[in-house]
Design an enzyme around this catalytic site. Structure first.
Site, PDB file in Angstrom:
ATOM      1  N   ARG A   1      10.148  76.291  26.978  1.00 59.86           N
ATOM      2  CA  ARG A   1      10.022  75.661  25.653  1.00 59.86           C
ATOM      3  C   ARG A   1      10.071  74.144  25.823  1.00 59.86           C
ATOM      4  NH1 ARG A   1      14.397  74.378  21.599  1.00 59.86           N
ATOM      5  NH2 ARG A   1      13.222  73.793  19.751  1.00 59.86           N
TER       6      ARG A   1
ATOM      7  N   HIS B   1      10.405  67.468  17.912  1.00 56.54           N
ATOM      8  CA  HIS B   1      11.788  67.395  18.388  1.00 56.54           C
ATOM      9  C   HIS B   1      12.218  65.929  18.247  1.00 56.54           C
ATOM     10  CE1 HIS B   1      14.807  69.740  21.020  1.00 56.54           C
ATOM     11  NE2 HIS B   1      15.409  68.609  20.679  1.00 56.54           N
TER      12      HIS B   1
ATOM     13  N   GLU C   1      15.600  71.872  14.708  1.00 56.24           N
ATOM     14  CA  GLU C   1      16.846  71.447  14.069  1.00 56.24           C
ATOM     15  C   GLU C   1      16.656  70.385  12.987  1.00 56.24           C
ATOM     16  OE1 GLU C   1      19.745  70.325  16.989  1.00 56.24           O
ATOM     17  OE2 GLU C   1      19.773  72.297  17.915  1.00 56.24           O
TER      18      GLU C   1
ATOM     19  N   ASN D   1      19.241  77.820  17.425  1.00 56.11           N
ATOM     20  CA  ASN D   1      19.982  77.089  18.446  1.00 56.11           C
ATOM     21  C   ASN D   1      21.456  77.263  18.154  1.00 56.11           C
ATOM     22  OD1 ASN D   1      17.502  76.247  19.319  1.00 56.11           O
ATOM     23  ND2 ASN D   1      17.814  74.076  18.870  1.00 56.11           N
TER      24      ASN D   1
ATOM     25  N   TYR E   1      25.430  76.492  19.543  1.00 59.61           N
ATOM     26  CA  TYR E   1      26.320  75.790  20.467  1.00 59.61           C
ATOM     27  C   TYR E   1      27.802  76.056  20.204  1.00 59.61           C
ATOM     28  CZ  TYR E   1      22.347  73.315  22.338  1.00 59.61           C
ATOM     29  OH  TYR E   1      21.163  73.043  22.965  1.00 59.61           O
TER      30      TYR E   1
ATOM     31  N   GLU F   1      17.828  77.627  21.953  1.00 59.94           N
ATOM     32  CA  GLU F   1      18.687  76.732  22.743  1.00 59.94           C
ATOM     33  C   GLU F   1      20.096  77.292  22.743  1.00 59.94           C
ATOM     34  OE1 GLU F   1      18.920  72.556  21.655  1.00 59.94           O
ATOM     35  OE2 GLU F   1      16.748  72.472  21.385  1.00 59.94           O
TER      36      GLU F   1
HETATM   37  C1  FCB Z   1      20.480  70.142  20.294  1.00 59.45           C
HETATM   38  C2  FCB Z   1      19.165  69.443  20.512  1.00 59.45           C
HETATM   39  C3  FCB Z   1      18.846  69.202  21.967  1.00 59.45           C
HETATM   40  C4  FCB Z   1      20.068  68.806  22.747  1.00 59.45           C
HETATM   41  C5  FCB Z   1      21.170  69.800  22.516  1.00 59.45           C
HETATM   42  C6  FCB Z   1      22.412  69.527  23.313  1.00 59.45           C
HETATM   43  O1  FCB Z   1      20.999  69.784  19.052  1.00 59.45           O
HETATM   44  O2  FCB Z   1      18.104  70.182  19.951  1.00 59.45           O
HETATM   45  O3  FCB Z   1      17.827  68.244  22.034  1.00 59.45           O
HETATM   46  O4  FCB Z   1      20.436  67.534  22.415  1.00 59.45           O
HETATM   47  O5  FCB Z   1      21.507  69.829  21.163  1.00 59.45           O
END
Ligand code: FCB
Length: 477
Positions: free
Chosen positions: A92, A136, A181, A309, A311, A382
């Site tokens: 990607r 992006h 995002e 995405n 995290y 992500e």
């Molecule tokens: C996300 C972004 C990516 C990177 C990661 C850690 O928010 O999409 O570009 O910065 O975090």
């Protein structure tokens, strides 16, 4: 990486029966144009908001910029070879808007498009499925000068740009993500201002969020018309938002932050409406007068896939009367109308970004989207972690990053077992890169990059991931 088929450095895979993923599961890794390409002023590329922002004193750590980054623009064939050695099934990447349409309007820049044509050809030659993200975060600077995302016209410009990329690459690229995002573009770019273009106005952030989604919908309609075979989607960064306690104030704080972080985008895109409670929460900030008849129909144009995405989790609590707003999650002003909600840290392990590690949150997020919003195939577009790495004797051992991936892949597997149609997973990131306002100080890569020599070293997490892909699974624990 000399021998990707050799046993992983860490023996996580070596015990127990396999935890197998469905056949055809799309194993990938992700990057973004401004974070890796460099060549900022080559091949006809003109500045984006991130060039302007990173060149403005005080905006990024140590004044780092993406001028050179990982020099991927010049090293692309070697980087694709590395992906092939890792056994990636998909890659990607994002297209730099000002590289292929300098200034953000008018004719295509063939030299810029040629770079992506070569990249796609190289990927296909190595049996790697290209997954293209159109935006992006690198808005051409002249479009920002004309008002940026808070201006409605930017949505139409984005659709024109999407068409131009589809004309050039639509014959060879199957998977398309419109926006990466949009929460970050809107609320970090125009709310807190910690991201480009660095403006800080809650009303602008809300307008930006709407026009980003409008641009998404218009782009989907344009792509659908010209490339009916394409698989179209959007990527949202979603978080479970948990109240710190059962107290009514904490529960309400969680409802508010969930509204801004998640439902602001999920509801218009997948249900065609803004949530009523969100509009109420935002009433001091925006009257939503920028929303025109028909916008939400465009925004909710049918999709083929949804990208998520993931995290971390947000744990939040009620405001404390008289207390200063918390400066956690970079800035309170990325939560307009709810600035005084407190973000609580639980004392659980964190990454080098100070983001709490919470793999069960991935299961919750995937199940929620599937249960409450859509039957569409989901992809984790992500997921990853920053940790401090050391090169020792030419090797980088990164057990913490490996453990993060391992835990989140187990979560992904649990979600699939629970019936979520999760079809693929993209590690963030293929290689260390320019981490936005943090510059080169945060390393998310499975591949280490020495920014002086541009030497790439696959970390132990990369060797481990290659083995996961080869086996299409993990060992049970
Ligand atoms: C996300 C972004 C990516 C990177 C990661 C850690 O928010 O999409 O570009 O910065 O975090």
């Amino acid at each position: 990486m000399s021998n990707p088929a050799s046993p992983p450095a860490v023996g996580v895979l070596d015990q127990g029966p396999e935890l197998t993923f469905p056949p055809g599961f799309l194993w990938g890794a992700a990057t973004a144009a401004y974070q890796i390409e460099g060549a900022a002023a080559e091949g006809g590329r003109t500045p984006s908001i991130w060039d302007t922002f990173s060149h403005t004193a005080g905006r990024t750590v140590a004044g780092h910029t993406g001028d050179v980054a990982c020099d991927h623009y010049h090293r692309m064939p070697d980087d694709v070879r590395l992906m092939a050695e890792l056994g990636l099934k998909s890659y990607r990447f994002s297209v730099s808007w000002p590289r292929v349409q300098p200034g953000g309007t008018g004719a295509a820049n063939q030299e810029g498009l040629d770079f992506y044509r070569r990249l796609v050809d190289e990927l296909l030659a190595h049996d790697i499925e290209p997954w293209l993200t159109l935006y992006h975060w690198d808005l051409p600077q002249p479009l920002e000068d004309a008002g940026g995302w808070p201006a409605r016209d930017t949505a139409a410009r984005f659709a024109d740009y999407a068409q131009l990329v589809a004309d050039a690459l639509g014959d060879r690229v199957k998977y398309w993500t419109t926006l990466n995002e949009p929460w970050c573009s809107a609320f970090l770019g125009y709310g807190s201002g910690v991201h480009a273009p660095g403006r800080s106005d809650g009303g602008d952030a809300v307008r930006a969020g709407h026009h980003l989604m409008l641009g998404h919908g218009l782009a989907v309609q344009a792509l659908r018309a010209s490339r009916p075979q394409a698989q179209l989607g959007i990527t949202l960064n979603l978080y479970p938002v948990t109240p710190a306690s059962d107290a009514a104030g904490d529960v309400d704080a969680a409802r508010r932050i969930d509204g801004l972080a998640n439902r602001f985008f999920l509801d218009p895109v997948l249900r065609g409406a803004y949530p009523a409670d969100l509009r109420t929460d935002l009433r001091q900030v925006s009257d939503f007068g920028h929303v025109r008849d028909g916008d939400l129909t465009i925004i909710s144009s049918p999709l083929d896939v949804v990208g998520i995405n993931y995290y971390s989790r947000h744990v939040v609590a009620a405001p404390v009367p008289g207390a200063e707003p918390e400066a956690y999650w970079r800035s309170p002003s990325c939560w307009p109308g709810s600035e005084d909600v407190r973000f609580v840290t639980r004392g659980v392990p964190v990454t080098d970004m100070d983001w709490e590690i919470d793999a069960p949150g991935l299961v919750e997020t995937l199940e929620r989207v599937h249960r409450d919003y859509t039957d569409l195939p989901l992809y984790v577009t992500e997921n990853g972690s920053a940790f401090v790495d050391a090169v020792v004797d030419g090797q980088v051992d990164d057990p913490d990053r490996l453990a993060y991936f391992d835990a989140h892949l187990r979560a992904a597997h649990a979600a699939i077992s629970a019936g979520v149609p999760l079809k693929g997973y993209f590690a963030w990131s293929l290689m260390d890169n320019f981490e936005w306002a943090w510059g080169y100080t945060k390393r998310f890569g499975m591949v280490h990059v020495d920014y002086d020599s541009q030497v790439r070293i696959p970390k132990s997490s990369a060797r481990w991931y290659a083995e996961v892909i080869r086996r299409n699974g993990l060992a049970a624990q």
